[in-house]
Design a protein around this motif. Structure first.
Motif, PDB file in Angstrom:
ATOM      1  N   ALA A  11      15.735   7.071  -3.366  1.00  0.00           N
ATOM      2  CA  ALA A  11      15.382   8.031  -4.413  1.00  0.00           C
ATOM      3  C   ALA A  11      16.350   9.207  -4.438  1.00  0.00           C
ATOM      4  N   LYS A  12      16.775   9.647  -3.260  1.00  0.00           N
ATOM      5  CA  LYS A  12      17.742  10.745  -3.196  1.00  0.00           C
ATOM      6  C   LYS A  12      19.104  10.293  -3.718  1.00  0.00           C
ATOM      7  N   GLN A  13      19.511   9.093  -3.327  1.00  0.00           N
ATOM      8  CA  GLN A  13      20.823   8.596  -3.749  1.00  0.00           C
ATOM      9  C   GLN A  13      20.892   8.433  -5.264  1.00  0.00           C
ATOM     10  N   SER A  14      19.798   7.966  -5.864  1.00  0.00           N
ATOM     11  CA  SER A  14      19.789   7.734  -7.309  1.00  0.00           C
ATOM     12  C   SER A  14      19.219   8.915  -8.092  1.00  0.00           C
ATOM     13  N   LYS A  15      18.916  10.004  -7.362  1.00  0.00           N
ATOM     14  CA  LYS A  15      18.448  11.252  -7.988  1.00  0.00           C
ATOM     15  C   LYS A  15      17.228  11.024  -8.883  1.00  0.00           C
ATOM     16  N   LYS A  16      16.217  10.393  -8.297  1.00  0.00           N
ATOM     17  CA  LYS A  16      15.007  10.074  -9.034  1.00  0.00           C
ATOM     18  C   LYS A  16      14.094  11.292  -9.178  1.00  0.00           C
ATOM     19  N   GLY A  17      13.232  11.212 -10.183  1.00  0.00           N
ATOM     20  CA  GLY A  17      12.230  12.253 -10.382  1.00  0.00           C
ATOM     21  C   GLY A  17      10.866  11.856  -9.849  1.00  0.00           C
ATOM     22  N   PHE A  18      10.704  10.549  -9.565  1.00  0.00           N
ATOM     23  CA  PHE A  18       9.455  10.035  -9.012  1.00  0.00           C
ATOM     24  C   PHE A  18       9.746   9.220  -7.751  1.00  0.00           C
ATOM     25  N   LEU A  19       8.831   9.282  -6.804  1.00  0.00           N
ATOM     26  CA  LEU A  19       8.877   8.439  -5.613  1.00  0.00           C
ATOM     27  C   LEU A  19       7.780   7.383  -5.711  1.00  0.00           C
ATOM     28  N   PRO A  20       8.090   6.108  -5.475  1.00  0.00           N
ATOM     29  CA  PRO A  20       7.015   5.114  -5.404  1.00  0.00           C
ATOM     30  C   PRO A  20       6.098   5.416  -4.219  1.00  0.00           C
ATOM     31  N   HIS A  21       4.831   5.105  -4.362  1.00  0.00           N
ATOM     32  CA  HIS A  21       3.881   5.258  -3.261  1.00  0.00           C
ATOM     33  C   HIS A  21       3.788   3.928  -2.523  1.00  0.00           C
ATOM     34  N   LEU A  22       4.241   3.912  -1.276  1.00  0.00           N
ATOM     35  CA  LEU A  22       4.164   2.712  -0.444  1.00  0.00           C
ATOM     36  C   LEU A  22       2.867   2.757   0.353  1.00  0.00           C
ATOM     37  N   HIS A  23       2.015   1.764   0.146  1.00  0.00           N
ATOM     38  CA  HIS A  23       0.704   1.736   0.786  1.00  0.00           C
ATOM     39  C   HIS A  23       0.750   0.975   2.107  1.00  0.00           C
ATOM     40  N   GLU A  24      -0.303   1.121   2.882  1.00  0.00           N
ATOM     41  CA  GLU A  24      -0.428   0.394   4.139  1.00  0.00           C
ATOM     42  C   GLU A  24      -0.621  -1.097   3.861  1.00  0.00           C
ATOM     43  N   LEU A  25      -0.180  -1.922   4.812  1.00  0.00           N
ATOM     44  CA  LEU A  25      -0.382  -3.367   4.721  1.00  0.00           C
ATOM     45  C   LEU A  25      -1.877  -3.672   4.650  1.00  0.00           C
ATOM     46  N   GLU A  26      -2.242  -4.559   3.727  1.00  0.00           N
ATOM     47  CA  GLU A  26      -3.652  -4.863   3.504  1.00  0.00           C
ATOM     48  C   GLU A  26      -3.845  -6.371   3.357  1.00  0.00           C
ATOM     49  N   LYS A  27      -4.947  -6.877   3.857  1.00  0.00           N
ATOM     50  CA  LYS A  27      -5.237  -8.299   3.727  1.00  0.00           C
ATOM     51  C   LYS A  27      -5.456  -8.664   2.259  1.00  0.00           C
ATOM     52  N   PHE A  28      -4.995  -9.845   1.896  1.00  0.00           N
ATOM     53  CA  PHE A  28      -5.167 -10.342   0.534  1.00  0.00           C
ATOM     54  C   PHE A  28      -6.632 -10.295   0.123  1.00  0.00           C
ATOM     55  N   SER A  29      -7.507 -10.754   1.003  1.00  0.00           N
ATOM     56  CA  SER A  29      -8.933 -10.847   0.683  1.00  0.00           C
ATOM     57  C   SER A  29      -9.548  -9.482   0.394  1.00  0.00           C
ATOM     58  N   THR A  30      -9.023  -8.437   1.028  1.00  0.00           N
ATOM     59  CA  THR A  30      -9.525  -7.082   0.787  1.00  0.00           C
ATOM     60  C   THR A  30      -8.955  -6.513  -0.502  1.00  0.00           C
ATOM     61  N   PHE A  31      -7.659  -6.670  -0.675  1.00  0.00           N
ATOM     62  CA  PHE A  31      -6.983  -6.108  -1.846  1.00  0.00           C
ATOM     63  C   PHE A  31      -7.491  -6.720  -3.145  1.00  0.00           C
ATOM     64  N   ILE A  32      -7.700  -8.014  -3.147  1.00  0.00           N
ATOM     65  CA  ILE A  32      -8.007  -8.737  -4.379  1.00  0.00           C
ATOM     66  C   ILE A  32      -9.376  -8.379  -4.946  1.00  0.00           C
ATOM     67  N   THR A  33     -10.273  -7.884  -4.091  1.00  0.00           N
ATOM     68  CA  THR A  33     -11.635  -7.590  -4.547  1.00  0.00           C
ATOM     69  C   THR A  33     -11.802  -6.166  -5.061  1.00  0.00           C
ATOM     70  N   LYS A  34     -10.741  -5.368  -5.001  1.00  0.00           N
ATOM     71  CA  LYS A  34     -10.843  -3.995  -5.483  1.00  0.00           C
ATOM     72  C   LYS A  34     -11.040  -3.987  -6.998  1.00  0.00           C
ATOM     73  N   ASN A  35     -11.893  -3.102  -7.445  1.00  0.00           N
ATOM     74  CA  ASN A  35     -12.205  -3.019  -8.870  1.00  0.00           C
ATOM     75  C   ASN A  35     -11.102  -2.252  -9.584  1.00  0.00           C
ATOM     76  N   ASN A  36     -10.138  -2.986 -10.086  1.00  0.00           N
ATOM     77  CA  ASN A  36      -8.989  -2.385 -10.751  1.00  0.00           C
ATOM     78  C   ASN A  36      -9.029  -2.760 -12.223  1.00  0.00           C
ATOM     79  N   THR A  37      -9.080  -1.758 -13.086  1.00  0.00           N
ATOM     80  CA  THR A  37      -9.291  -2.029 -14.510  1.00  0.00           C
ATOM     81  C   THR A  37      -8.007  -2.337 -15.276  1.00  0.00           C
ATOM     82  N   MET A  38      -6.844  -2.097 -14.680  1.00  0.00           N
ATOM     83  CA  MET A  38      -5.596  -2.363 -15.397  1.00  0.00           C
ATOM     84  C   MET A  38      -5.353  -3.865 -15.507  1.00  0.00           C
ATOM     85  N   PRO A  39      -4.554  -4.323 -16.474  1.00  0.00           N
ATOM     86  CA  PRO A  39      -4.198  -5.742 -16.553  1.00  0.00           C
ATOM     87  C   PRO A  39      -3.522  -6.193 -15.257  1.00  0.00           C
TER      88      PRO A  39
END
Length: 229
Positions: A128-156
């Motif tokens: 991000a510094k090298q490319s002079k970005k205005g936003f940083l991606p948020h890197l989340h903790e490693l999560e099991k597929f079975s846990t992640f997939i059941t989250k109620n996410n309304t986006m496509p």
């Protein structure tokens, strides 16, 4: 010109954290009057001038807005590769292109079972510094597929997999809205995982006829989102 991120900018004044202040003063030899570019991770990139500083705290004043980025709308859940270098290559390039969130996922066929995000966060910050970005991606903790997939996410939500059948193309997706893409390991998702994802509202997408490496598939989605938005 060196680029930095800070917690906030108030009345055109900001302060770099201790690590960046030390790097700017001791390593880069910046001093009062030196120009830098800065962002508070809000999309705005400013030209700024160093007011004063020590190795513990560097203060700056923004002179004008250089540009304002559009907030990324793409979110990528991806299985870390066996090779750290390959996954960090993905993190670097995804940061340069622009993504909102990166979710490392542990699936049944994952080659890497442990991933510590501290190193990944350093890769993202450097890119991000090298490319002079205005936003940083948020890197989340490693999560099991079975846990992640059941989250109620309304986006496509979309899943890339190798099983033949009806699939959407990237050109058919509306990248002007927030989306979530799920990219699996090179051994693909197993039958149970794929069935669970589809029942959870994920739609199958095609990334072409070729069998892509995990990091290549993730990057292809990021590039498509940037170009088709």
């Amino acid at each position: 010109m060196n680029h930095f991120f800070c917690e906030s900018i108030s009345n055109e004044i900001g302060i770099l954290n201790e690590q960046d202040s030390h790097h700017a003063i001791r390593v880069l030899r910046l001093k009062e009057g030196s120009q830098i570019s800065v962002s508070a991770n809000d999309g705005r990139v400013y030209l700024a001038e160093i007011l004063n500083g020590s190795k513990n705290e560097l203060r700056f004043k923004c002179s004008h807005l250089i540009r304002e980025e559009i907030r990324p709308l793409i979110n990528i859940a991806i299985t870390p590769t066996k090779s750290n270098d390959r996954f960090e290559w993905f993190l670097e390039k995804a940061t340069e292109i622009g993504v909102a969130n990166i979710y490392p996922i542990l699936s049944a066929n994952s080659e890497r079972k442990i991933y510590k995000i501290e190193r990944g966060e350093k890769v993202i910050m450097a890119a991000a510094k090298q490319s002079k970005k205005g936003f940083l991606p948020h890197l989340h903790e490693l999560e099991k597929f079975s846990t992640f997939i059941t989250k109620n996410n309304t986006m496509p939500k979309y899943i890339g997999h190798l099983v033949k059948g009806p699939k959407k193309t990237l050109h058919a997706i509306n990248f002007k809205e927030e989306n979530l893409f799920l990219i699996g390991p090179e051994g693909d998702f197993n039958e149970k995982e794929l069935d669970t994802a589809l029942k959870a509202g994920f739609q199958a997408i095609s990334l072409g006829d070729e069998v892509l490496r995990t990091e290549t598939a993730g990057l292809q989605v990021a590039v498509a989102a940037a170009l088709l938005r």
